[in-house]
Structure formats: structure tokens, C-alpha cells
Design a protein around this motif. Structure first.
Motif, PDB file in Angstrom:
ATOM      1  N   GLU A 149      12.826-167.204 -33.906  1.00  0.00           N
ATOM      2  CA  GLU A 149      11.404-166.814 -33.937  1.00  0.00           C
ATOM      3  C   GLU A 149      10.854-166.721 -32.522  1.00  0.00           C
ATOM      4  N   GLY A 150      11.254-167.625 -31.643  1.00  0.00           N
ATOM      5  CA  GLY A 150      10.826-167.562 -30.254  1.00  0.00           C
ATOM      6  C   GLY A 150      11.348-166.320 -29.555  1.00  0.00           C
ATOM      7  N   THR A 151      12.591-165.966 -29.851  1.00  0.00           N
ATOM      8  CA  THR A 151      13.176-164.741 -29.280  1.00  0.00           C
ATOM      9  C   THR A 151      12.413-163.515 -29.783  1.00  0.00           C
ATOM     10  N   ARG A 152      12.041-163.526 -31.068  1.00  0.00           N
ATOM     11  CA  ARG A 152      11.260-162.411 -31.621  1.00  0.00           C
ATOM     12  C   ARG A 152       9.912-162.302 -30.918  1.00  0.00           C
ATOM     13  N   LEU A 153       9.250-163.440 -30.706  1.00  0.00           N
ATOM     14  CA  LEU A 153       7.964-163.434 -30.008  1.00  0.00           C
ATOM     15  C   LEU A 153       8.113-162.895 -28.586  1.00  0.00           C
ATOM     16  N   GLN A 154       9.176-163.300 -27.899  1.00  0.00           N
ATOM     17  CA  GLN A 154       9.421-162.792 -26.549  1.00  0.00           C
ATOM     18  C   GLN A 154       9.574-161.283 -26.563  1.00  0.00           C
TER      19      GLN A 154
ATOM     20  N   ALA B  30       8.887-171.461 -32.911  1.00  0.00           N
ATOM     21  CA  ALA B  30       9.454-170.672 -31.817  1.00  0.00           C
ATOM     22  C   ALA B  30      10.326-171.519 -30.899  1.00  0.00           C
ATOM     23  N   VAL B  31      10.116-172.822 -30.938  1.00  0.00           N
ATOM     24  CA  VAL B  31      10.883-173.772 -30.142  1.00  0.00           C
ATOM     25  C   VAL B  31      11.302-174.902 -31.072  1.00  0.00           C
TER      26      VAL B  31
ATOM     27  N   LEU C  98       4.226-174.083 -29.738  1.00  0.00           N
ATOM     28  CA  LEU C  98       5.395-173.240 -30.014  1.00  0.00           C
ATOM     29  C   LEU C  98       6.320-173.896 -31.039  1.00  0.00           C
ATOM     30  N   GLU C  99       6.431-175.207 -30.959  1.00  0.00           N
ATOM     31  CA  GLU C  99       7.267-175.936 -31.922  1.00  0.00           C
ATOM     32  C   GLU C  99       6.658-175.837 -33.324  1.00  0.00           C
ATOM     33  N   ALA C 100       5.336-176.001 -33.419  1.00  0.00           N
ATOM     34  CA  ALA C 100       4.659-175.891 -34.713  1.00  0.00           C
ATOM     35  C   ALA C 100       4.821-174.496 -35.306  1.00  0.00           C
ATOM     36  N   ARG C 101       4.902-173.511 -34.448  1.00  0.00           N
ATOM     37  CA  ARG C 101       5.064-172.118 -34.886  1.00  0.00           C
ATOM     38  C   ARG C 101       6.510-171.799 -35.238  1.00  0.00           C
TER      39      ARG C 101
ATOM     40  N   LEU D 237       4.311-167.295 -23.625  1.00  0.00           N
ATOM     41  CA  LEU D 237       5.356-166.391 -23.150  1.00  0.00           C
ATOM     42  C   LEU D 237       6.038-166.966 -21.918  1.00  0.00           C
ATOM     43  N   SER D 238       5.257-167.544 -21.024  1.00  0.00           N
ATOM     44  CA  SER D 238       5.816-168.159 -19.820  1.00  0.00           C
ATOM     45  C   SER D 238       6.776-169.293 -20.183  1.00  0.00           C
ATOM     46  N   ALA D 239       6.364-170.156 -21.086  1.00  0.00           N
ATOM     47  CA  ALA D 239       7.219-171.274 -21.496  1.00  0.00           C
ATOM     48  C   ALA D 239       8.509-170.763 -22.137  1.00  0.00           C
ATOM     49  N   LEU D 240       8.396-169.778 -23.019  1.00  0.00           N
ATOM     50  CA  LEU D 240       9.588-169.212 -23.655  1.00  0.00           C
ATOM     51  C   LEU D 240      10.503-168.574 -22.618  1.00  0.00           C
ATOM     52  N   GLY D 241       9.892-167.877 -21.657  1.00  0.00           N
ATOM     53  CA  GLY D 241      10.679-167.203 -20.632  1.00  0.00           C
ATOM     54  C   GLY D 241      11.448-168.168 -19.746  1.00  0.00           C
TER      55      GLY D 241
END
Length: 143
Positions: A99-104, A79-80, A74-77, A39-43
Motif C-alpha cells: 500500500e505504501g508503494t502504491r501511494l508512492q 502503508a508502513v 502511515l502505519e494506521a493507513r 511521501l518524504s517518509a516513504l521515500g
């Protein structure tokens, strides 16, 4: 004869409450397959696409190696996404995917639920006083 308990330590209470809240949030995030580090990395990356691993690591307070592992997960998932080929010495062009935005959003909803449970234990005035006090403490530095 009953003894009077010692005065409460604000620092100790904040640490203990913080640990409890962190455990609760991390447990709920684990059900979504992510952790606070994700979450921190995405944020940090969402508003600043293209930041280097080193800059993301600095902002998150972790080592570049730790950030590389976090971003690889995150890339494998999905999300990035990386817009450049991986390679030593290259600046990665990373950005948050839908997908990363959805996770956030999911993570922020989890945090909002925890916040709501905390808020329910306080009246409105106490909540406002606490929030102001925490912001004041957060802006300052512990010496």
C-alpha cells in the motif's frame, strides 16, 4: 513616463514558484489522503527498511516526534508496517508495504503531471537549460 520594473530576483522567483508548485502538489495529494511529509517518509524508508525514527527524521529535516506522528499515520493507513513491538528505547523495524508503494507511485504520478504542465510552458531547449541550472543550484549551498 513608464518606469522600468526592477530586475527580477532569482531567489524570490524560485521561492514564489516553489510555493505555487507545493500548493498544487499538496492539494492533489490531499485528495489521496496523504501529504508531502508522508511521501518524504516513504521515500526515505522504502530503500532503507529498518531506519530508526531519528535517522528518518534527520534525513527528512524534521524532529523525531514529528516523524513518529507521520509514521504512525502511515502505519494506521497500512502503508508502513512495524516488525517489532512498539516500546520506548526500542529501534522500530519499519518497512514500506505494498500500500505504501502504491501511494508512492500515485504521488509520483501527481508530481509528474505538475512537471508536465510546467514543461509545456517551455520549449525543449529552455527546459533543458532550466533543469541543468536547477541541478547546479541544488548541489551547491546558499551561503
Amino acid at each position: 513616463m513608464s518606469e522600468t520594473p526592477p530586475p527580477a530576483s532569482a531567489a524570490f522567483l524560485l521561492m514564489a514558484l516553489g510555493r505555487r508548485i507545493r500548493e498544487e502538489v499538496e492539494g492533489a495529494l490531499k485528495n489521496e489522503g496523504i501529504a508531502l511529509r508522508h511521501l518524504s517518509a516513504l521515500g526515505h524508508l522504502a530503500p532503507n527498511p529498518g531506519l530508526s525514527y531519528s535517522e528518518l527524521a534527520r534525513r527528512a529535516g524534521v524532529t523525531p516526534q514529528s516523524m513518529q506522528a507521520t509514521l504512525a499515520a502511515l502505519e494506521a493507513r497500512g502503508a508502513v508496517a512495524r516488525d517489532t513491538d512498539p516500546g520506548r528505547g526500542r529501534t522500530a523495524e519499519l518497512h514500506v508495504t505494498p500500500e505504501g508503494t502504491r501511494l508512492q507511485r500515485t504521488a509520483m504520478a501527481i508530481i509528474a503531471e505538475v512537471d508536465d504542465r510546467l514543461r509545456a510552458r517551455l520549449d525543449d531547449e529552455s527546459h533543458q537549460v532550466l533543469t541543468r541550472a536547477l541541478f547546479t543550484l541544488f548541489r551547491g549551498e546558499v551561503e
